[in-house]
Design a protein around this motif. Structure first.
Motif, PDB file in Angstrom:
ATOM      1  N   PHE A 216       0.618  -1.301   0.029  1.00 20.65           N
ATOM      2  CA  PHE A 216       0.052  -0.017  -0.111  1.00 20.65           C
ATOM      3  C   PHE A 216       0.844   1.303  -0.022  1.00 20.65           C
ATOM      4  CE2 PHE A 216      -3.585  -2.718   1.799  1.00 20.65           C
ATOM      5  CZ  PHE A 216      -4.484  -2.322   0.679  1.00 20.65           C
ATOM      6  N   CYS A 217       1.965   1.202   0.771  1.00 20.73           N
ATOM      7  CA  CYS A 217       2.924   2.528   0.818  1.00 20.73           C
ATOM      8  C   CYS A 217       3.357   2.561  -0.665  1.00 20.73           C
ATOM      9  CB  CYS A 217       3.849   2.117   2.017  1.00 20.73           C
ATOM     10  SG  CYS A 217       3.284   2.072   3.323  1.00 20.73           S
ATOM     11  N   PHE A 218       3.873   1.636  -1.319  1.00 23.76           N
ATOM     12  CA  PHE A 218       4.394   1.689  -2.770  1.00 23.76           C
ATOM     13  C   PHE A 218       3.632   1.936  -3.570  1.00 23.76           C
ATOM     14  CE2 PHE A 218       5.211  -0.397  -6.953  1.00 23.76           C
ATOM     15  CZ  PHE A 218       6.361   0.177  -7.089  1.00 23.76           C
ATOM     16  N   LEU A 219       2.116   1.524  -3.575  1.00 27.01           N
ATOM     17  CA  LEU A 219       1.250   2.129  -4.270  1.00 27.01           C
ATOM     18  C   LEU A 219       0.785   3.667  -4.130  1.00 27.01           C
ATOM     19  CD1 LEU A 219      -1.261  -1.167  -4.365  1.00 27.01           C
ATOM     20  CD2 LEU A 219       0.036  -0.105  -6.334  1.00 27.01           C
ATOM     21  N   LEU A 220       0.735   4.150  -2.814  1.00 26.90           N
ATOM     22  CA  LEU A 220       0.987   5.412  -2.606  1.00 26.90           C
ATOM     23  C   LEU A 220       1.755   6.311  -3.332  1.00 26.90           C
ATOM     24  CD1 LEU A 220      -0.374   7.746  -0.652  1.00 26.90           C
ATOM     25  CD2 LEU A 220       1.609   7.165   0.885  1.00 26.90           C
ATOM     26  N   LEU A 221       2.971   5.891  -3.313  1.00 27.79           N
ATOM     27  CA  LEU A 221       4.184   6.850  -4.097  1.00 27.79           C
ATOM     28  C   LEU A 221       3.870   6.677  -5.471  1.00 27.79           C
ATOM     29  CD1 LEU A 221       7.364   5.378  -2.322  1.00 27.79           C
ATOM     30  CD2 LEU A 221       5.834   7.454  -1.650  1.00 27.79           C
ATOM     31  N   GLU A 222       3.292   5.375  -6.160  1.00 35.44           N
ATOM     32  CA  GLU A 222       2.912   5.604  -7.555  1.00 35.44           C
ATOM     33  C   GLU A 222       1.708   6.561  -7.800  1.00 35.44           C
ATOM     34  OE1 GLU A 222       4.175   3.333 -10.328  1.00 35.44           O
ATOM     35  OE2 GLU A 222       6.069   4.189  -8.691  1.00 35.44           O
TER      36      GLU A 222
END
Length: 250
Positions: free
Chosen positions: A79-85
């Motif tokens: 979820f954190c990675f998707l937030l950055l994307e």
């Protein structure tokens, strides 16, 4: 997420032929592992079958409940990675932040019922952690020519993350910043991110699907898909609580 089909990806832990997961696939992995995790907490922890040993490994008994919690650890890093994307590709960061905040407040209702059987300000849901992480990132980029203001902004949102006691707490907030500062260095991101997650080491396995990301948006497109992804968090908690109440009578 509005990733284009042809993007220049950061160096990955895996070779290009193994980068087969789109953003949509990562979203599915994140919500499914989260569902498994919360099923363990809300349902399996309340029934005898959830605590019966399934097998023993290195002298330790593993139950359905334990397996569900272990699997669920990989959801938050994704979820954190998707937030950055999302921050990278969104057309409007303001709307993105408002969506996070809106679903943070909506999710607080089932979250509080789950944890406190009523309303409480003692602990907040994970949307608040993601929102504070996004605010910090936006502030860092806004004050890119003033390191003093950048530091003050990071400390301010760190204080808020600790004060509001959002899910994953200040450690989750710091993890988002680690992911952000190393976003173009995927190998270092996986290494340092895993070091930070040592207290919850099973979450480190999230870097496997993250490094299999191919930069493509995938099959989840348009506003219905986007908002369903947001809404899944409060909805699945409501469904699990309903199952516990009407089938387990708890």
């Amino acid at each position: 997420m509005n990733a284009k089909n042809n993007v220049s990806l950061p160096e990955s832990v895996f070779p290009a032929q193994m980068q087969i997961l789109s953003g949509s696939a990562l979203k599915l992995i994140a919500i499914l592992t989260m569902l498994i995790d919360h099923t363990g907490v809300i349902i399996l922890s309340k029934i005898p079958a959830g605590s019966e040993p399934l097998f023993t490994l290195f002298g330790k008994d593993y139950t359905l409940y334990m397996l569900s919690r272990n699997i669920g650890r990989i959801a938050f890093p994704i979820f954190c990675f998707l937030l950055l994307e999302g921050i990278k590709y969104t057309r409007s960061r303001i709307k993105y932040a408002l969506n996070l905040l809106l679903f943070a407040f909506v999710s607080e209702i089932p979250w509080d019922i789950w944890h406190f059987n009523g309303f409480s300000f003692d602990k907040q849901n994970v949307f608040f952690t993601l929102f504070l992480g996004m605010c910090a990132i936006c502030a860092i980029e806004y004050f890119q020519d003033n390191q003093g203001f950048q530091l003050l902004a990071m400390l301010l949102f760190l204080f808020l993350a600790k004060k509001c006691n959002a899910d994953y707490g200040w450690k989750g907030y710091v993890f988002i910043l680690i992911m952000y500062f190393l976003k173009e260095r995927r190998v270092a991101q996986a290494f340092l991110g895993s070091c930070w997650l040592a207290y919850e080491w099973r979450a480190c396995f999230a870097f496997i699907p993250i490094n299999m990301y191919n930069g493509k948006r995938g099959f989840i497109r348009g506003k219905p898909g986007k908002y369903l992804f947001y809404a899944f968090y409060p909805l699945h908690i409501c469904v699990l609580l309903w199952i516990r109440k009407y089938f387990l009578h708890m």
